[in-house]
Design an enzyme around this catalytic site. Structure first.
Site, PDB file in Angstrom:
ATOM      1  N   LYS A  36     -35.549  11.244  -7.799  1.00  0.00           N
ATOM      2  CA  LYS A  36     -34.625  11.375  -6.722  1.00  0.00           C
ATOM      3  C   LYS A  36     -34.542  12.970  -6.562  1.00  0.00           C
ATOM      4  O   LYS A  36     -33.876  13.327  -7.516  1.00  0.00           O
ATOM      5  CB  LYS A  36     -33.479  10.769  -6.924  1.00  0.00           C
ATOM      6  CG  LYS A  36     -32.218  11.085  -6.138  1.00  0.00           C
ATOM      7  CD  LYS A  36     -32.517  11.091  -4.427  1.00  0.00           C
ATOM      8  CE  LYS A  36     -31.255  11.533  -3.808  1.00  0.00           C
ATOM      9  NZ  LYS A  36     -30.240  12.202  -4.417  1.00  0.00           N
ATOM     10  N   GLY A  39     -29.369  17.981  -4.170  1.00  0.00           N
ATOM     11  CA  GLY A  39     -28.493  18.747  -4.746  1.00  0.00           C
ATOM     12  C   GLY A  39     -29.011  20.151  -4.902  1.00  0.00           C
ATOM     13  O   GLY A  39     -29.620  20.673  -4.020  1.00  0.00           O
ATOM     14  N   GLY A  72     -27.916  15.681   2.492  1.00  0.00           N
ATOM     15  CA  GLY A  72     -26.590  15.462   3.043  1.00  0.00           C
ATOM     16  C   GLY A  72     -25.804  17.011   3.600  1.00  0.00           C
ATOM     17  O   GLY A  72     -25.456  17.004   4.705  1.00  0.00           O
ATOM     18  N   ASP A 189     -30.186   7.870  -3.743  1.00  0.00           N
ATOM     19  CA  ASP A 189     -30.277   7.232  -5.078  1.00  0.00           C
ATOM     20  C   ASP A 189     -30.699   5.590  -4.873  1.00  0.00           C
ATOM     21  O   ASP A 189     -31.631   5.329  -5.601  1.00  0.00           O
ATOM     22  CB  ASP A 189     -28.904   7.529  -5.677  1.00  0.00           C
ATOM     23  CG  ASP A 189     -28.621   8.848  -6.150  1.00  0.00           C
ATOM     24  OD1 ASP A 189     -29.577   9.535  -6.336  1.00  0.00           O
ATOM     25  OD2 ASP A 189     -27.658   9.066  -6.628  1.00  0.00           O
ATOM     26  N   LYS A 245     -24.547   6.677  -9.621  1.00  0.00           N
ATOM     27  CA  LYS A 245     -25.873   6.805 -10.282  1.00  0.00           C
ATOM     28  C   LYS A 245     -26.362   5.836 -11.357  1.00  0.00           C
ATOM     29  O   LYS A 245     -27.411   5.452 -11.509  1.00  0.00           O
ATOM     30  CB  LYS A 245     -25.978   8.251 -10.735  1.00  0.00           C
ATOM     31  CG  LYS A 245     -25.724   9.252  -9.692  1.00  0.00           C
ATOM     32  CD  LYS A 245     -26.091  10.622 -10.189  1.00  0.00           C
ATOM     33  CE  LYS A 245     -25.926  11.668  -8.960  1.00  0.00           C
ATOM     34  NZ  LYS A 245     -27.049  11.467  -7.693  1.00  0.00           N
TER      35      LYS A 245
END
Length: 288
Positions: A36, A39, A72, A189, A245
Site C-alpha cells: 500500500k 502518504g 487523498g 488500506d 491500519k
C-alpha cells in the site's frame, strides 16, 4: 589515498550487504508482496523514483510486487479546484455522485499513471488498473449515509496472476465495482488488505508516515501477534489512525496473508530493508 580507502570501505560494505541479503532473496523468490503506497512517499518526484526503483529491483530478484495506492490530497486538491463541496458524517467524507466521478478521475488517471510511469522509467513494466477492471474488487455499499463508499465483498484476482505471468507489475487504484453498475470509493488500506488476502500474499506492506506501531513507552515494536494487537488496542495504546491500519493487517492475516508489516514510507528503501535485511523496517504482525 584516504579518499580511495574510504571508497574501498564503501564498496566492501556494499558487497557485504548484498552477500548477507542472499537468504532473504532466496526466501522471497516467487513470493507475492502487496504494497500500500501513499502518504509522504507519493509527495515528491525523488521519493516516487526511489520507490519505483525498489519495486523494479524486487521484481528483478523474483518477487511479484502488487502496488495499491491512495491519493487523498490529490482528490482534495481537485475537488477544491472544481469547487465541489464535501459533506462529512462522523468525520468521514460523504462521496456523492459528483465526488466519486472526481475520485475516479484522480485515482485511476493522474495518480495511477504517475506511478506506472515512474516504474516504467526505472526499467520495469507496469500496468495501471482499478478494482473495477475484470471485477477484481466487487463491493457493497459501506453505509448509505456515506454515499458511494464501498467495502470489498467479492474478489476476483485472476487478472493479477495473468500480469505476473507476463512479468508485469500491477498498479491498482482503490475503486470497486458495485453489483448494479456503481463505482465505489474504497479506503486504500482496506483495498490493499482485500487484494493481499485474495492473493494469499506472502507479505502485505502498509507504508505510512510513522515508524510503526509503538508501545506504551513510545518505542516502535518490531514484532506483534494478532492477540497482542487486540490487547494494545483495548488498552488504548494503539489508537487514532493506527487502528484502521492494524485492523487491515488482522483482516489480511485472517484471509491467509502470511504476515503484514506497518512501516515508515518516509524511510529510504523501506521496502528493501523490510524484505531483504535481518532487522526489517517497521512492525511485523503475524497470526501468532
Amino acid at each position: 589515498m584516504k579518499k580511495q580507502d574510504a571508497m574501498n570501505r564503501d564498496w566492501i560494505a556494499t558487497a557485504r550487504t548484498l552477500s548477507q541479503a542472499l537468504p532473504f532473496l532466496q526466501r522471497y523468490d516467487g513470493a507475492t508482496v502487496v504494497i500500500k503506497f501513499g502518504g509522504h512517499a507519493m509527495g515528491s518526484d525523488e521519493a516516487m523514483d526511489s520507490f519505483a526503483r525498489d519495486v523494479v529491483l524486487m521484481q528483478q530478484v523474483g518477487v511479484n510486487p502488487v502496488i495499491v495506492h491512495g491519493g487523498g490530497p490529490m482528490i482534495n486538491e481537485m475537488l477544491d479546484k472544481l469547487d465541489i463541496k464535501s459533506e462529512f458524517v462522523g468525520g468521514k467524507r460523504v462521496t456523492d455522485q459528483a465526488t466519486v466521478e472526481v475520485v475516479e478521475m484522480v485515482l485511476s488517471g493522474r495518480v495511477n499513471k504517475r506511478i506506472v510511469q515512474a516504474i516504467n522509467a526505472q526499467g520495469g513494466r507496469a500496468v495501471g488498473l482499478s478494482g473495477k477492471d475484470a471485477n477484481l474488487m466487487v463491493c457493497d455499499q459501506t453505509d448509505p449515509a456515506l454515499g458511494f463508499v464501498g467495502t470489498p465483498a467479492e474478489m476476483h484476482p485472476e487478472v493479477l496472476q495473468t500480469l505476473f505471468d507476463a512479468d508485469t507489475i500491477p498498479v491498482i487504484a482503490p475503486l470497486g465495482a458495485g453489483r448494479n453498475g456503481e463505482t465505489f470509493n474504497v479506503n486504500g488500506d482496506t483495498a490493499a488488505g482485500a487484494i493481499a488476502g485474495a492473493l494469499k500474499a506472502d507479505r502485505l506492506l502498509l507504508l505510512t508516515d510513522v515508524a510503526g506501531v509503538k508501545d506504551e513507552s513510545g518505542e516502535v515494536v518490531t514484532e506483534l501477534t494478532a492477540a497482542h494487537v487486540h490487547e494494545l488496542t483495548e488498552r488504548g495504546i494503539i489508537a487514532g489512525g493506527m487502528i484502521p491500519k492494524t485492523e487491515t493487517a488482522l483482516a489480511a492475516l485472517s484471509a491467509g496473508v502470511r504476515a503484514a508489516v506497518i512501516l515508515d514510507g518516509r524511510a529510504p528503501n523501506a521496502c528493501l530493508l523490510e524484505l531483504f535485511t535481518e532487522h526489517g523496517a517497521g512492525t511485523i504482525i503475524r497470526q501468532g
